[in-house]
Design an enzyme around this catalytic site. Structure first.
Site, PDB file in Angstrom:
ATOM      1  N   ASP A   1      29.537  -1.893 -62.943  1.00  0.00           N
ATOM      2  CA  ASP A   1      28.911  -3.149 -63.387  1.00  0.00           C
ATOM      3  C   ASP A   1      29.309  -4.274 -62.421  1.00  0.00           C
ATOM      4  O   ASP A   1      29.701  -5.365 -62.836  1.00  0.00           O
ATOM      5  CB  ASP A   1      29.307  -3.493 -64.825  1.00  0.00           C
ATOM      6  CG  ASP A   1      28.361  -4.531 -65.440  1.00  0.00           C
ATOM      7  OD1 ASP A   1      27.307  -4.789 -64.836  1.00  0.00           O
ATOM      8  OD2 ASP A   1      28.698  -5.091 -66.496  1.00  0.00           O
TER       9      ASP A   1
ATOM     10  N   LEU B   1      23.838  -6.061 -56.190  1.00  0.00           N
ATOM     11  CA  LEU B   1      24.158  -6.232 -54.763  1.00  0.00           C
ATOM     12  C   LEU B   1      23.757  -7.607 -54.243  1.00  0.00           C
ATOM     13  O   LEU B   1      23.996  -7.932 -53.089  1.00  0.00           O
ATOM     14  CB  LEU B   1      23.491  -5.130 -53.937  1.00  0.00           C
ATOM     15  CG  LEU B   1      23.874  -3.689 -54.320  1.00  0.00           C
ATOM     16  CD1 LEU B   1      23.236  -2.694 -53.348  1.00  0.00           C
ATOM     17  CD2 LEU B   1      25.379  -3.494 -54.341  1.00  0.00           C
ATOM     18  N   ARG B   2      23.108  -8.405 -55.073  1.00  0.00           N
ATOM     19  CA  ARG B   2      22.760  -9.802 -54.734  1.00  0.00           C
ATOM     20  C   ARG B   2      21.819  -9.906 -53.528  1.00  0.00           C
ATOM     21  O   ARG B   2      21.840 -10.922 -52.829  1.00  0.00           O
ATOM     22  CB  ARG B   2      24.014 -10.627 -54.430  1.00  0.00           C
ATOM     23  CG  ARG B   2      25.147 -10.499 -55.425  1.00  0.00           C
ATOM     24  CD  ARG B   2      24.771 -11.048 -56.776  1.00  0.00           C
ATOM     25  NE  ARG B   2      25.938 -11.244 -57.628  1.00  0.00           N
ATOM     26  CZ  ARG B   2      25.870 -11.274 -58.962  1.00  0.00           C
ATOM     27  NH1 ARG B   2      24.711 -11.093 -59.559  1.00  0.00           N
ATOM     28  NH2 ARG B   2      26.939 -11.479 -59.681  1.00  0.00           N
TER      29      ARG B   2
ATOM     30  N   HIS C   1      30.832 -12.614 -57.124  1.00  0.00           N
ATOM     31  CA  HIS C   1      30.552 -14.051 -57.201  1.00  0.00           C
ATOM     32  C   HIS C   1      31.308 -14.787 -56.110  1.00  0.00           C
ATOM     33  O   HIS C   1      32.403 -14.375 -55.720  1.00  0.00           O
ATOM     34  CB  HIS C   1      31.012 -14.626 -58.545  1.00  0.00           C
ATOM     35  CG  HIS C   1      30.143 -14.246 -59.700  1.00  0.00           C
ATOM     36  ND1 HIS C   1      28.829 -14.642 -59.805  1.00  0.00           N
ATOM     37  CD2 HIS C   1      30.399 -13.503 -60.802  1.00  0.00           C
ATOM     38  CE1 HIS C   1      28.318 -14.154 -60.935  1.00  0.00           C
ATOM     39  NE2 HIS C   1      29.250 -13.464 -61.546  1.00  0.00           N
TER      40      HIS C   1
END
Lengths: 326, 430
Positions: B306, B64-65, B310
């Site tokens: 997965d 989830l950054r 980006h």
């Protein structure tokens, strides 16, 4: 279907050359056209390569992300013989060091109204990437990307073979050495198969032959004498020193003993077989000096043919764009 | 708030249900399946005629950054994408910045997600400190803070002794360890499957052995330590073979596969398509078929997204220099349903792989319909089709190779804890 679509980035809707990125996806007619065009530029015996005004007023940019004096110089000479203006960018030492992305670099240079990029880069696929992002009307010529392709080198090798052997159809060609890391070998194999030779062989130890090499359309040999038997053309590849570090080879001595070309081993090939090498040669590693400088070696001629072939590719690409209405 | 979902085909693989049944929700809970409880007055009724009503999806591996720079996404953007994808439980990976190796980071993630109330965000915490593969993380503290598993993210342990100790220590607390099996020496800086396509394109290859060697090593250590090991993101037929054998010997191991691995192969990187640059790499058709077979027979019990969102720049470079990964939350259900269309497995089995299958692997109560359980529901329309468009994605990451693919079964409603968090005809919520 997907493959055709991707490779067609090189061709316009009429099948003419817009970019020159890889041999893959180009037909025999087009490769022959490149060779014929190169023939028209090539030096006649005793006379220099002709200078022609084909690209007068055009700007060609050498965009080298990997240093290479030799290749850059032949491209530069070719461009000048076509009367183009040449810009040289050695990007590895300038822009990317300041954090500029490849696309930023491209946009900046495009703003200088360059109509053609000659690209060399250490990563496979870099030339495709730049071609995909180049402005319409800008051609990209791949001067070597990673392990992927070096199509102008392959075409100058084809030119050399045709000059010495005439017809491709009956030929057996052996490529010796580090196939795994060689963009030159990949492009040569594609070109030879497209031009319809009888057989392409690769010769080397298992560590330097890709696991799926057969998919390239070659026969694999691990024994040099056996692989050279009855071939018409022997192409030796350069062995990089760093291969010893990656546990790919034990030593240069052992490599030379097994795969180094000597006059004695050349006896296995046809009596009129020619020996080629994309240069620069490691004497005593890939081949003996007596072979490199011997009567069957055409290595120095390869270099001079390189200019004519690169002139051909550049002029064909620019012509394609010139005919496209703005 | 009372909600009734009526006239739908209710599929609840955990309980073997697949029949026309209504679902009744009070507050955050399911209060009845079938007839409403006596005196139940719905404030809202969702007419699911012709549609399928299944438990909200459980995705056991998504990045989830968050915490992070925000450029690649955050919990807000990515839970929005999850809701659109019918996902109501996410186990997020520890490869954030900073890494999920302290209770404070877990609490931060949980607090942010709770505030948004869009999907349940659980955490797989770091197995080693900073994911450095050298020092053990404070596992007990991480467990106490709510970590549901331990993982070293996409950075496999290089040191087998550290791996042994990590497995032993995790087992002390009964925690599941999720391993991405990969031998980094054999990976050797590769970026694509070492096969015919990479050979032709001159891309440095990652052999299948980079995974199978690691699976063999990890299985040996799982057996030795008795640890509960879960393999994340298998890609090679040889790994499936070993897993099958290990399951037969009753070793307590399990595995998941990323949804894209069941549809794409090495052929898809033709033309240097950076959107197909994933890790582990797309392999051969035979590998894909072995993975499909393992999903069909349950050897692989979970399909995960997965999810690796980006920013655009991360994919704008020559292939080997691009960041690996696919933004997968919005295609998890779509790619799973496509397996049904292609005859790989029946619908209820397929749904099990994205609901109770992954939930059971981590001992989570979600992924099923139970009276008294949380009302997490995904409703999709099996008669309708939709086309994935990058510019319509909710995720901050638009990095998908599925642009332009036509899929069946668009999600029409997602309910999380009894709250409508997505509906297709009014998008986006909040």
């Amino acid at each position: 279907m997907a493959r055709l679509e991707h490779n067609n980035i090189q061709l316009d809707s009429e099948g003419r050359l817009r970019h020159f990125l890889t041999i893959e996806g180009l037909g025999r007619d087009l490769l022959t056209r490149i060779l014929d065009t190169a023939e028209s530029f090539a030096a006649l015996p005793g006379r220099p390569v002709k200078k022609v005004p084909a690209l007068r007023g055009r700007v060609i940019t050498n965009l080298f992300f990997e240093t290479s004096t030799r290749t850059r110089t032949t491209f530069e000479l070719a461009a000048k013989r076509l009367s183009a203006d040449v810009l040289n960018f050695n990007v590895s030492t300038s822009a990317t060091a300041k954090g500029e992305t490849l696309l930023d670099t491209l946009r900046n240079i495009e703003a200088m109204h360059s109509e053609m990029f000659i690209v060399r880069h250490s990563q496979s696929g870099a030339a495709h990437f730049i071609a995909r992002h180049a402005a319409p009307g800008v051609s990209v010529i791949n001067a070597g990307d990673g392990r992927h392709a070096h199509p102008t080198q392959a075409m100058l090798d084809m030119f050399t073979i045709r000059r010495h052997k005439g017809d491709f159809a009956p030929l057996r060609v052996a490529i010796v050495g580090d196939i795994l890391h060689s963009r030159v070998a990949r492009s040569q194999i594609l070109a030879l198969n497209t031009l319809g030779v009888t057989e392409v062989r690769v010769i080397g130890p298992r560590t330097l032959i890709p696991t799926e090499a057969r998919a390239l359309g070659v026969h694999i040999f691990h024994d040099l004498d056996e692989g050279l038997r009855d071939v018409d053309v022997v192409i030796m590849l350069r062995l990089q020193k760093e291969r010893m570090d990656g546990a790919l080879l034990p030593s240069e001595e052992e490599y030379f003993r097994l795969y180094g070309l000597t006059n004695e081993r050349l006896e296995n090939a046809k009596p009129d077989a020619i020996v080629m090498h994309p240069g620069p040669i490691n004497r005593g590693v890939e081949m003996d000096s007596e072979v490199a400088d011997g009567p069957r070696s055409v290595i120095l001629r390869q270099v001079s043919y390189g200019i004519a072939v690169r002139m051909a590719v550049m002029s064909l690409c620019i012509q394609t764009h010139a005919e496209v209405p703005a | 708030m009372n909600i009734s979902i009526v006239n739908g085909r209710l599929i609840d693989p955990a309980n073997g249900r697949d029949e026309p049944l209504d679902l009744h929700i009070h507050g955050q809970q399911i209060v009845a399946i079938g007839s409403p409880p006596e005196g139940f007055e719905p404030h809202e009724t969702i007419d699911a005629t012709g549609q399928i009503v299944c438990p909200g999806l459980v995705d056991i591996a998504a990045s989830l950054r968050d915490p992070g720079s925000g450029a690649k996404g955050d919990i807000d953007s990515e839970t929005r994408a999850a809701a659109r994808g019918g996902i109501t439980t996410i186990v997020c990976t520890p490869d954030t910045d900073p890494v999920v190796d302290t209770p404070a980071v877990i609490e931060l993630i949980h607090r942010t997600a709770r505030k948004l109330r869009r999907t349940r965000v659980l955490t797989a915490a770091a197995l080693t400190r900073g994911l450095d593969g050298e020092q053990l993380a404070n596992m007990a503290a991480l467990q106490a803070a709510g970590a549901v598993a331990l993982s070293n993210g996409a950075r496999p342990l290089a040191n087998t002794l550290v791996e042994r100790r990590a497995l032993e220590y995790a087992t002390t607390f009964g925690m599941t360890v999720m391993l991405r099996p990969e031998d980094r020496h054999l990976r050797a800086g590769g970026c694509a499957h070492e096969g015919a396509v990479a050979t032709r394109l001159g891309l440095p290859g990652i052999p299948a052995a980079a995974e199978t060697v690691a699976v063999a090593r990890d299985l040996a250590l799982a057996e030795h330590t008795g640890a509960r090991v879960h393999f994340h993101a298998l890609s090679a037929a040889g790994s499936v073979r070993q897993l099958r054998e290990a399951c037969a010997t009753r070793l307590n191991v399990s595995a998941d596969v990323a949804a894209h691995q069941l549809h794409l192969t090495e052929m898809d990187i033709e033309g240097f398509d950076a959107n197909c640059h994933v890790s582990p790499p797309l392999r051969t058709l035979a590998d894909r078929d072995a993975l499909r077979q393992a999903v069909a027979d349950g050897t692989i019990a979970a399909i995960c997204s997965d999810h690796q969102p980006h920013e655009v720049d991360a994919k704008e470079a020559p292939f080997p220099e691009t960041a690996p990964g696919i933004s997968g939350l919005e295609t998890l259900l779509a790619l799973t349903l496509r397996l049904v269309d292609e005859g790989v497995l029946p619908l209820s089995e397929a749904l099990a792989r994205v609901t109770c299958g992954p939930a059971d692997l981590l001992g989570l109560p979600q992924g099923r319909f139970e009276v008294g359980g949380s009302a997490d529901v995904c409703i999709f329309d099996p008669r309708a089709h939709w086309t994935l468009r990058r510019d319509e994605m909710y995720s901050e990451g638009r990095n998908t190779p599925f642009e332009g693919w036509e899929f069946g079964g668009p999600v029409t409603y997602t309910l999380f804890n009894g709250r409508l968090v997505y509906r297709r005809d009014i998008a986006p919520p909040d």
